[in-house]
Design a protein around this motif. Structure first.
Motif: not given
Length: 124
Positions: A24-31
């Motif tokens: 999620a961090d790599h995609l810049k979205i929430s878990q």
């Protein structure tokens, strides 16, 4: 399609030893948004298509293709096993070399002791 992609995402993530939060961090979205993708409850994976392929080092076709993730996981496992086997062989060769050197050193020490004994020196 969402369930298939979600299943692929989950298997690929586990094969990379990543947590949902890391992806999620790599995609810049929430878990939680990523978790919905893995469960097949969200189509937002399409929005992040290119980035997902980069994170997992796969082609776009592999992400949507059925059974791709299983094949990728199997390939990763096989590659890891081959790497471990190669490393084990490498270390076994190193150990053999050291064992031979130790035996050579023991022989040299014994010869030195014999030479000293012949000259009248005592050794322990």
């Amino acid at each position: 399609m969402n369930k298939n992609v979600g299943n692929n995402l989950k298997i690929l993530r586990k094969a990379k030893n990543m947590s949902q939060e890391q992806v999620a961090d790599h995609l810049k979205i929430s878990q939680s948004a990523y978790a919905r993708m893995e469960r097949g409850e969200s189509t937002s994976w399409a929005t992040h298509f290119d980035r997902i392929c980069q994170v997992f080092e796969i082609t776009p076709e592999e992400l949507v293709k059925k059974e791709t993730a299983g094949e990728s996981y199997g390939s990763l496992v096989n590659n890891n096993q081959r790497t471990e086997q190669l490393m084990l062989s490498f270390y076994q060769e190193i150990l053999k070399k050291y064992e031979l050197q130790i035996e050579d050193l023991k022989t040299i020490v014994n010869h030195l002791k014999e030479g000293l004994n012949k000259k009248g020196f005592t050794t322990k």
